[in-house]
Design an enzyme around this catalytic site. Structure first.
Site, PDB file in Angstrom:
ATOM      1  N   GLY A   1     -24.883   3.081  -4.531  1.00  0.00           N
ATOM      2  CA  GLY A   1     -23.365   3.504  -4.793  1.00  0.00           C
ATOM      3  C   GLY A   1     -23.343   2.462  -6.204  1.00  0.00           C
ATOM      4  O   GLY A   1     -24.077   1.737  -6.321  1.00  0.00           O
TER       5      GLY A   1
ATOM      6  N   LYS B   1       0.595  -1.293   0.052  1.00  0.00           N
ATOM      7  CA  LYS B   1       0.233  -0.055  -0.003  1.00  0.00           C
ATOM      8  C   LYS B   1       1.070   1.063  -0.172  1.00  0.00           C
ATOM      9  O   LYS B   1       1.903   0.740   0.010  1.00  0.00           O
ATOM     10  CB  LYS B   1      -0.900   0.290   1.400  1.00  0.00           C
ATOM     11  CG  LYS B   1      -2.276   1.011   1.290  1.00  0.00           C
ATOM     12  CD  LYS B   1      -3.265   0.167   1.105  1.00  0.00           C
ATOM     13  CE  LYS B   1      -4.747   0.901   0.199  1.00  0.00           C
ATOM     14  NZ  LYS B   1      -5.419  -0.018  -0.156  1.00  0.00           N
TER      15      LYS B   1
ATOM     16  N   GLY C   1     -26.798   1.113   0.961  1.00  0.00           N
ATOM     17  CA  GLY C   1     -26.085   1.473   0.130  1.00  0.00           C
ATOM     18  C   GLY C   1     -26.267   0.990  -1.360  1.00  0.00           C
ATOM     19  O   GLY C   1     -25.692   0.284  -1.627  1.00  0.00           O
TER      20      GLY C   1
ATOM     21  N   VAL D   1     -20.945  -0.180  -5.977  1.00  0.00           N
ATOM     22  CA  VAL D   1     -21.878  -1.598  -5.897  1.00  0.00           C
ATOM     23  C   VAL D   1     -22.753  -2.058  -5.715  1.00  0.00           C
ATOM     24  O   VAL D   1     -23.759  -2.907  -6.318  1.00  0.00           O
ATOM     25  CB  VAL D   1     -21.013  -1.827  -5.021  1.00  0.00           C
ATOM     26  CG1 VAL D   1     -20.908  -3.454  -4.941  1.00  0.00           C
ATOM     27  CG2 VAL D   1     -19.956  -1.465  -5.309  1.00  0.00           C
TER      28      VAL D   1
HETATM   29  P1  NAD Z   1     -20.256   4.640  -3.225  1.00  0.00           P
HETATM   30  O1  NAD Z   1     -19.335   5.482  -2.525  1.00  0.00           O
HETATM   31  O2  NAD Z   1     -19.943   4.689  -4.643  1.00  0.00           O
HETATM   32  O3  NAD Z   1     -21.451   4.238  -2.533  1.00  0.00           O
HETATM   33  C1  NAD Z   1     -21.710   4.206  -1.484  1.00  0.00           C
HETATM   34  C2  NAD Z   1     -23.129   5.155  -1.229  1.00  0.00           C
HETATM   35  O4  NAD Z   1     -23.700   4.496  -0.132  1.00  0.00           O
HETATM   36  C3  NAD Z   1     -23.940   5.999  -2.006  1.00  0.00           C
HETATM   37  O5  NAD Z   1     -25.059   6.091  -2.433  1.00  0.00           O
HETATM   38  C4  NAD Z   1     -23.924   6.635  -0.103  1.00  0.00           C
HETATM   39  O6  NAD Z   1     -25.245   7.386  -0.250  1.00  0.00           O
HETATM   40  C5  NAD Z   1     -24.200   5.464   0.444  1.00  0.00           C
HETATM   41  N1  NAD Z   1     -23.980   6.498   2.121  1.00  0.00           N
HETATM   42  C6  NAD Z   1     -23.247   6.443   2.606  1.00  0.00           C
HETATM   43  N2  NAD Z   1     -23.570   6.054   3.930  1.00  0.00           N
HETATM   44  C7  NAD Z   1     -24.827   5.649   4.233  1.00  0.00           C
HETATM   45  C8  NAD Z   1     -25.770   4.843   4.927  1.00  0.00           C
HETATM   46  N3  NAD Z   1     -25.190   5.192   7.158  1.00  0.00           N
HETATM   47  N4  NAD Z   1     -26.957   4.730   4.715  1.00  0.00           N
HETATM   48  C9  NAD Z   1     -27.898   3.982   3.756  1.00  0.00           C
HETATM   49  N5  NAD Z   1     -25.670   4.524   2.613  1.00  0.00           N
HETATM   50  C10 NAD Z   1     -25.538   5.075   3.288  1.00  0.00           C
HETATM   51  O7  NAD Z   1     -19.207   3.281  -2.994  1.00  0.00           O
HETATM   52  P2  NAD Z   1     -19.199   1.376  -3.583  1.00  0.00           P
HETATM   53  O8  NAD Z   1     -18.387   2.557  -4.878  1.00  0.00           O
HETATM   54  O9  NAD Z   1     -20.551   1.405  -3.864  1.00  0.00           O
HETATM   55  O10 NAD Z   1     -18.370   0.877  -2.424  1.00  0.00           O
HETATM   56  C11 NAD Z   1     -19.649   0.844  -1.259  1.00  0.00           C
HETATM   57  C12 NAD Z   1     -18.343   0.471  -0.308  1.00  0.00           C
HETATM   58  O11 NAD Z   1     -17.923  -1.417  -0.834  1.00  0.00           O
HETATM   59  C13 NAD Z   1     -17.606   0.748   0.379  1.00  0.00           C
HETATM   60  O12 NAD Z   1     -17.919   1.005   1.933  1.00  0.00           O
HETATM   61  C14 NAD Z   1     -16.316   0.770  -0.292  1.00  0.00           C
HETATM   62  O13 NAD Z   1     -15.621   0.849   0.355  1.00  0.00           O
HETATM   63  C15 NAD Z   1     -16.252  -0.949  -0.575  1.00  0.00           C
HETATM   64  N6  NAD Z   1     -15.689  -1.359  -1.450  1.00  0.00           N
HETATM   65  C16 NAD Z   1     -16.121  -0.769  -3.170  1.00  0.00           C
HETATM   66  C17 NAD Z   1     -14.695  -1.714  -3.629  1.00  0.00           C
HETATM   67  C18 NAD Z   1     -15.858  -1.402  -5.051  1.00  0.00           C
HETATM   68  O14 NAD Z   1     -15.617  -1.793  -6.133  1.00  0.00           O
HETATM   69  N7  NAD Z   1     -16.531  -0.111  -5.873  1.00  0.00           N
HETATM   70  C19 NAD Z   1     -14.427  -2.633  -3.402  1.00  0.00           C
HETATM   71  C20 NAD Z   1     -14.176  -2.978  -2.434  1.00  0.00           C
HETATM   72  C21 NAD Z   1     -15.484  -2.546  -0.757  1.00  0.00           C
END
Ligand code: NAD
Length: 378
Positions: free
Chosen positions: A188, A82, A186, A190
């Protein structure tokens, strides 16, 4: 400006190498290569304004070790590393480019004799930032693939496998997702893809997000999804909970109230601490360790960007690996009387260093109330 003669190599027992450099006046960067037993280390670069260097140092060590575990459980020929840049993540324009270029020189310097570390985007850095870094180094990945759909597919595969594995204990022998309720927190990158897979599999989808616009977009994807207000999610009686928003979502305040049967989501560090994991386990709630469930993203970098495999083959590989590693984790948990979040670390240690799990005990198998007899046969 970056000067290789001024790099400090920090001596950290059990880490392959840890470097610190002042890449610009007042801007410190650290690169931690934790382990390269399985291949060069891959792990992203965070830009964070830490309060002090010791906090930054602890974080880069913790995160680099986490990447060894994550890459190993994903069954990839990669080690863990990292990097961090200690600066205000809001830095913009020419200054941002300069910081990223100097960081790129640092990455190139670390790899000057042999490729030991590849960087990628991470917290507060973007794919566009990585294109700037790539002006100075070719030790960079994740610039051509969007990992999120693959992460979502891995989570979906994990949910499906866990439900089948514990069908006898938790679902009266009913396998498959048809008719099972799944709450996705959430919506987003994912969560939005995950709800589509769940809906296609016949699950009753429940959704929650702090942003109304995300809810509206999700309803356009799955019109019959049930919207759960954020403050009510821990009272919901859903079969599966998929945290895809943020970390430490299961904590001291709510662990006693949860009515879910399975927890499997993309968010990192879903459990507040080990004690919460033990409480969850003792309550008979199946927890799929976060770094197994969310392995799809890093797999997509390896399979698509490095090995040039098709998206279809990548999805198949992700599903197969999630199933295999969850199976190993559940069995290691039962065999060694461990929670699944503890058991997964034993699985990784065996994969990377060939160590047999410790704490072997055949005397007390009653901590976890389940005794799955319904695991699917591949
Ligand atoms: P993102 O930022 O696109 O989406 C997160 C969503 O969660 C947003 O819509 C936000 O409004 C919502 N949110 C935030 N706080 C909240 C709460 N308290 N209650 C309900 N909703 C809430 O993130 P993402 O890329 O979809 O990733 C989701 C999670 O998975 C994150 O924690 C990220 O670290 C983890 N992750 C993502 C990936 C990836 O490929 N994107 C890979 C490994 C881990």
């Amino acid at each position: 400006m970056f000067d290789g003669n001024k790099v400090t190599r920090l001596n950290v027992p059990r880490w392959e190498a840890v470097f610190r450099a002042e890449i610009m006046p007042g801007v410190i960067s650290m690169i931690a290569v934790h382990d390269i037993t399985r291949g060069y280390a891959l792990g992203g670069c965070r830009m964070v304004q830490y309060e002090n260097e010791s906090q930054a140092f602890t974080d880069v060590l913790r995160l680099s070790r986490g990447m060894t575990f994550k890459n190993a459980i994903a069954d990839l020929p990669l080690g863990g590393g990292k990097s961090i840049i200690v600066c205000d993540p809001k830095v913009a324009g020419e200054n941002r480019e300069k910081v990223l270029e100097e960081f790129g020189k640092f990455v190139a310097w670390v790899n000057r004799d042999e490729s030991v570390y590849y960087t990628a985007e991470d917290m507060n850095t973007s794919v566009a930032d990585m294109h700037v870094v790539s002006r100075m180094t070719s030790n960079i990945f994740g610039t051509t693939v969007d990992p999120s759909p693959y992460t979502a597919w891995g989570v979906f595969s994990g949910i499906r496998y866990s439900v089948d594995f514990f069908a006898m204990d938790l679902f009266d022998g009913h396998r498959g997702l048809e008719g099972k309720s799944v709450l996705v927190q959430g919506l987003g990158k994912v969560g939005m893809t995950l709800i589509k897979h769940l809906s296609d599999a016949g699950a009753k989808v429940m959704i929650s997000d702090i942003r109304d616009e995300s809810i509206q977009r999700a309803l356009a994807v799955v019109p019959n999804a049930l919207v759960v207000p954020t403050e009510e999610i821990f009272q919901v009686d859903a079969d599966v909970f998929a945290p895809c928003a943020r970390g430490e979502v299961i904590n001291k305040a709510n662990v006693g109230d949860l009515k879910f049967k399975v927890v499997c989501g993309a968010a990192n560090n879903q459990l507040q601490n080990t004690k919460i994991g033990k409480t969850l386990h003792a309550r008979g709630i199946v927890y799929c360790p976060d770094y197994v469930a969310n392995m799809g993203g890093v797999c997509s970098i390896q399979y698509i960007e490095i090995e040039k495999l098709s998206s279809e083959v990548t999805l198949q590989n992700i599903e197969r690996t999630v199933r295999k590693m969850l199976g190993l984790t559940f069995r290691a948990g039962f065999r060694n009387n461990l929670t699944f979040s503890e058991a997964v670390d034993h699985v990784v240690k065996k994969i990377v260093w060939g160590k047999q799990p410790e704490n072997l005990s055949f005397t007390n198998l009653n901590l976890f109330p389940l005794t799955s007899t319904s695991e699917p046969i591949d």
